[in-house]
Design a protein around this motif. Structure first.
Motif, PDB file in Angstrom:
ATOM      1  N   LEU A  72       0.829  -1.200   0.000  1.00  0.00           N
ATOM      2  CA  LEU A  72       0.000   0.000   0.000  1.00  0.00           C
ATOM      3  C   LEU A  72       0.866   1.255   0.000  1.00  0.00           C
ATOM      4  O   LEU A  72       1.880   1.321   0.688  1.00  0.00           O
ATOM      5  CB  LEU A  72      -0.918   0.020   1.223  1.00  0.00           C
ATOM      6  CG  LEU A  72      -1.952  -1.105   1.319  1.00  0.00           C
ATOM      7  CD1 LEU A  72      -2.741  -0.985   2.612  1.00  0.00           C
ATOM      8  CD2 LEU A  72      -2.887  -1.090   0.122  1.00  0.00           C
ATOM      9  N   ASP A  76      -3.020   5.013  -1.354  1.00  0.00           N
ATOM     10  CA  ASP A  76      -3.928   3.898  -1.065  1.00  0.00           C
ATOM     11  C   ASP A  76      -4.527   4.038   0.334  1.00  0.00           C
ATOM     12  O   ASP A  76      -5.724   3.817   0.544  1.00  0.00           O
ATOM     13  CB  ASP A  76      -3.177   2.567  -1.146  1.00  0.00           C
ATOM     14  CG  ASP A  76      -2.726   2.225  -2.547  1.00  0.00           C
ATOM     15  OD1 ASP A  76      -3.502   2.449  -3.487  1.00  0.00           O
ATOM     16  OD2 ASP A  76      -1.593   1.732  -2.697  1.00  0.00           O
ATOM     17  N   GLU A  80      -8.326   4.445   1.223  1.00  0.00           N
ATOM     18  CA  GLU A  80      -8.935   3.352   1.979  1.00  0.00           C
ATOM     19  C   GLU A  80      -9.681   3.854   3.205  1.00  0.00           C
ATOM     20  O   GLU A  80     -10.723   3.306   3.586  1.00  0.00           O
ATOM     21  CB  GLU A  80      -7.837   2.371   2.396  1.00  0.00           C
ATOM     22  CG  GLU A  80      -8.309   1.133   3.111  1.00  0.00           C
ATOM     23  CD  GLU A  80      -7.150   0.204   3.436  1.00  0.00           C
ATOM     24  OE1 GLU A  80      -6.674   0.235   4.589  1.00  0.00           O
ATOM     25  OE2 GLU A  80      -6.706  -0.531   2.537  1.00  0.00           O
ATOM     26  N   TRP A 145      -4.698   4.084  -7.560  1.00  0.00           N
ATOM     27  CA  TRP A 145      -5.277   5.287  -6.958  1.00  0.00           C
ATOM     28  C   TRP A 145      -4.979   6.533  -7.782  1.00  0.00           C
ATOM     29  O   TRP A 145      -5.597   7.579  -7.581  1.00  0.00           O
ATOM     30  CB  TRP A 145      -4.797   5.463  -5.518  1.00  0.00           C
ATOM     31  CG  TRP A 145      -3.351   5.787  -5.325  1.00  0.00           C
ATOM     32  CD1 TRP A 145      -2.342   4.905  -5.128  1.00  0.00           C
ATOM     33  CD2 TRP A 145      -2.747   7.089  -5.291  1.00  0.00           C
ATOM     34  NE1 TRP A 145      -1.150   5.565  -4.980  1.00  0.00           N
ATOM     35  CE2 TRP A 145      -1.366   6.907  -5.071  1.00  0.00           C
ATOM     36  CE3 TRP A 145      -3.235   8.389  -5.422  1.00  0.00           C
ATOM     37  CZ2 TRP A 145      -0.475   7.965  -4.981  1.00  0.00           C
ATOM     38  CZ3 TRP A 145      -2.343   9.451  -5.335  1.00  0.00           C
ATOM     39  CH2 TRP A 145      -0.989   9.240  -5.114  1.00  0.00           C
TER      40      TRP A 145
END
Length: 238
Positions: A72, A76, A80, A145
């Motif tokens: 990640l 991200d 998230e 992303w």
């Protein structure tokens, strides 16, 4: 036991303590540090939605595309956890990085320096996951992303109407090409030099799209196969 300055920076980033962050950075604390969890200060700031901390760390050179052990990035983590302000700051950093890299690439091509496509990248192994393209050193070349950035590129090149011919150099994860396809172009040409990326394009059916022409090779080598276009995107790894 006294904590290292980099550990303190991670804590300050998570807490959004801008004054402490600024003091630590001014003292030479490394913003690219990975803690015992494999997280950078920027990742901590993004995960907790500390937009001001994100901006300060980015300004100090914190790598926006670094990955945690779970794969990640800071972007991200912001996405998230639904931290829009932090996400927007990271997206703007990605846009600025693309602009700078594009300027450097154009200057190199004009001056005859480099190959404009990174011969080393073409020779390296790459790895795909559901939302990332990584190079042989497991560094993220492209991340899902960044899709809004790719959509902005496509919108700028294609405009609001259909028709026309567009050239994209570099397929990568295909984010910008997916966006381009929404504009129902007359011709959509993609130049891709990396053999693994090219093979993946074919497996995904890009060679079967009626308006798509795929040209395999480095753009410098395939110029005779290219025509004239209404818009061009020199995205390389995008």
């Amino acid at each position: 036991m006294e904590k290292e300055p980099e550990e303190l920076l991670c804590e300050a980033a998570a807490a959004g303590d801008s004054a402490r962050i600024q003091d630590l950075l001014a003292a030479g604390t490394d913003p690219s540090y990975f803690d015992s969890q494999g997280m950078t200060p920027l990742m901590h700031a993004a995960r907790h939605g500390r937009a001001d901390a994100v901006l300060r760390l980015l300004a100090a050179g914190a790598p926006w595309n670094a990955l945690s052990p779970s794969g990640l990035s800071a972007g991200d983590l912001a996405m998230e956890h639904s931290h829009q302000d932090a996400f927007d700051a990271l997206l703007n950093a990605a846009i600025q990085a693309e602009l700078v890299l594009g300027t450097i690439a154009r200057a190199d091509r004009k001056n005859g320096d480099g190959d404009g496509g990174g011969s080393n990248y073409v020779e390296e192994r790459v790895a795909f996951s559901e939302d990332k393209l990584m190079d042989s050193e497991s560094k993220a070349v492209m991340m899902a992303w960044e899709r809004p950035l790719m959509e902005a590129h496509a919108r700028a090149i294609c405009g609001s109407g259909g028709g026309g011919r567009v050239l994209n150099i570099g397929f990568g994860m295909g984010l910008v090409d997916e966006a381009i396809q929404r504009y129902k172009l007359l011709e959509h040409t993609i130049v891709e030099a990396h053999p693994e990326v090219y093979d993946r394009m074919l497996r995904l059916g890009w060679g079967e799209k009626g308006n798509v022409k795929i040209v395999f090779g480095r753009w410098q080598d395939v110029l005779p196969q290219l025509g004239s276009y209404d818009g061009r995107i020199y995205s390389l790894s995008i």
